[in-house]
Enzyme design. Sequence first.
Site, PDB file in Angstrom:
ATOM      1  N   LEU A 215       0.784  11.720 -21.614  1.00  0.00           N
ATOM      2  CA  LEU A 215       0.525  11.041 -23.109  1.00  0.00           C
ATOM      3  C   LEU A 215       2.014  10.283 -23.429  1.00  0.00           C
ATOM      4  O   LEU A 215       2.865  11.308 -23.409  1.00  0.00           O
ATOM      5  CB  LEU A 215      -0.018  11.817 -24.052  1.00  0.00           C
ATOM      6  CG  LEU A 215      -1.310  12.332 -23.492  1.00  0.00           C
ATOM      7  CD1 LEU A 215      -1.993  13.108 -24.825  1.00  0.00           C
ATOM      8  CD2 LEU A 215      -2.172  11.342 -23.074  1.00  0.00           C
TER       9      LEU A 215
ATOM     10  N   GLY B 184      -3.736  11.218 -19.071  1.00  0.00           N
ATOM     11  CA  GLY B 184      -2.791  12.250 -19.369  1.00  0.00           C
ATOM     12  C   GLY B 184      -1.419  11.535 -19.447  1.00  0.00           C
ATOM     13  O   GLY B 184      -1.070  10.327 -19.319  1.00  0.00           O
TER      14      GLY B 184
ATOM     15  N   HIS C 110      -0.452   5.966 -26.179  1.00  0.00           N
ATOM     16  CA  HIS C 110      -1.866   6.903 -26.353  1.00  0.00           C
ATOM     17  C   HIS C 110      -1.836   7.561 -27.673  1.00  0.00           C
ATOM     18  O   HIS C 110      -2.868   7.408 -28.279  1.00  0.00           O
ATOM     19  CB  HIS C 110      -1.620   8.192 -25.264  1.00  0.00           C
ATOM     20  CG  HIS C 110      -1.552   7.678 -24.084  1.00  0.00           C
ATOM     21  ND1 HIS C 110      -0.415   7.961 -23.187  1.00  0.00           N
ATOM     22  CD2 HIS C 110      -2.529   7.189 -23.188  1.00  0.00           C
ATOM     23  CE1 HIS C 110      -1.048   7.457 -21.783  1.00  0.00           C
ATOM     24  NE2 HIS C 110      -2.383   7.205 -22.037  1.00  0.00           N
TER      25      HIS C 110
ATOM     26  N   ASP D 188      -3.503  -2.803 -20.785  1.00  0.00           N
ATOM     27  CA  ASP D 188      -4.657  -3.070 -19.875  1.00  0.00           C
ATOM     28  C   ASP D 188      -5.594  -3.993 -20.510  1.00  0.00           C
ATOM     29  O   ASP D 188      -6.900  -3.681 -20.408  1.00  0.00           O
ATOM     30  CB  ASP D 188      -5.316  -1.979 -19.540  1.00  0.00           C
ATOM     31  CG  ASP D 188      -4.145  -0.828 -18.773  1.00  0.00           C
ATOM     32  OD1 ASP D 188      -3.515  -1.131 -17.685  1.00  0.00           O
ATOM     33  OD2 ASP D 188      -3.779   0.167 -19.518  1.00  0.00           O
TER      34      ASP D 188
HETATM   35  O1  PAF Z   1      -6.444   3.339 -18.813  1.00  0.00           O
HETATM   36  C1  PAF Z   1      -6.446   4.612 -18.055  1.00  0.00           C
HETATM   37  O2  PAF Z   1      -5.711   5.270 -18.512  1.00  0.00           O
HETATM   38  C2  PAF Z   1      -7.674   4.707 -17.358  1.00  0.00           C
HETATM   39  O3  PAF Z   1      -8.121   3.397 -16.686  1.00  0.00           O
HETATM   40  C3  PAF Z   1      -8.976   5.235 -18.175  1.00  0.00           C
HETATM   41  C4  PAF Z   1      -9.532   4.396 -18.857  1.00  0.00           C
HETATM   42  C5  PAF Z   1      -8.692   6.363 -18.797  1.00  0.00           C
HETATM   43  C6  PAF Z   1     -10.222   5.529 -17.070  1.00  0.00           C
HETATM   44  O4  PAF Z   1      -9.610   6.366 -16.086  1.00  0.00           O
END
Ligand code: PAF
Length: 282
Positions: A33, A31, A37, A152
């Site tokens: 966002l 969330g 995203h 990430d």
């Molecule tokens: O990258 C993220 O926001 C989180 O690590 C994920 C992939 C939603 C897992 O909780």
Amino acid sequence: MHVYEKRRDIVFSVATLLIEGKTIGFVPTMGALHNGHLALVNRAIKENDTVVVSIFVNPTQFNNSEDLVNYPRTLESDVELLSKLSTNIIVFVPTPKEVYGEEMMSKNYDFEGLENEMEGKFRPGHFNGVGTVLKHLFDIVSPTRAYFGEKDFQQLQIVKKLAEIENMSVQIIGCPIFREDNGLALSSRNKRLNKKQLQASPLIYKILKQVKKDFGTKSVLEMNEWVSEQFKNDEILELEYFEIAKISDLKSIKEKQKDTKYRAFIAVFAGKIRLIDNIALN
Ligand code: PAF
């Protein structure tokens, strides 16, 4: 657009779509966002018949309880943002019980060493939490493709390994880092930065870009020392780690080798807020 809280509702909905031969794109999120995203969701919309977005702040991946409590939660505006992208989105907003059942526990994964580098060193247990929640979510959503941001990058490599280990047919797709005009990588945690921290944070990407420029001519040691130097007198940003690592196993290097792909990775604290970023070097 549908918003489901119950596991059984989304499982039923997805099963119906799969029987109809539809493809399902999945964007798992916690969330708060941002445009990064939304870029993932837009790509998923382009490449699949239906898109599922999960919004779940996963407790098992937080090694720092203060970070979990303070993680930004903006559900109403998240749902509103998604509703503007397409009518063909299913939003899954489960409680921990819907994801984990009665026992909220991480499985112990062996990601062939990927989990012991960088984020894994500084956030013990983090990748077990990520792997466990994604295994649960993939089981619930049955995605054809799942989308992750390269901010990430270590997580992205680990998710690919997870799909392999758990024998899941989902295709894992990495997407480019989304940045502010000043270079700061978009992150939900940016919402917690105060004005001074926001002004200071673009330095992170500036440094990464300089390292990329210097990569052909400077040694790894010189670059490491130069990066440490940049943060020495910074009153706002504190360097946690900077590493140049091989893409294949994420092990940091002391010397460059031919025909090997590298990325530079960095983690920095702005007060209590932890920011990470990375860049491809060759
Ligand atoms: O990258 C993220 O926001 C989180 O690590 C994920 C992939 C939603 C897992 O909780």
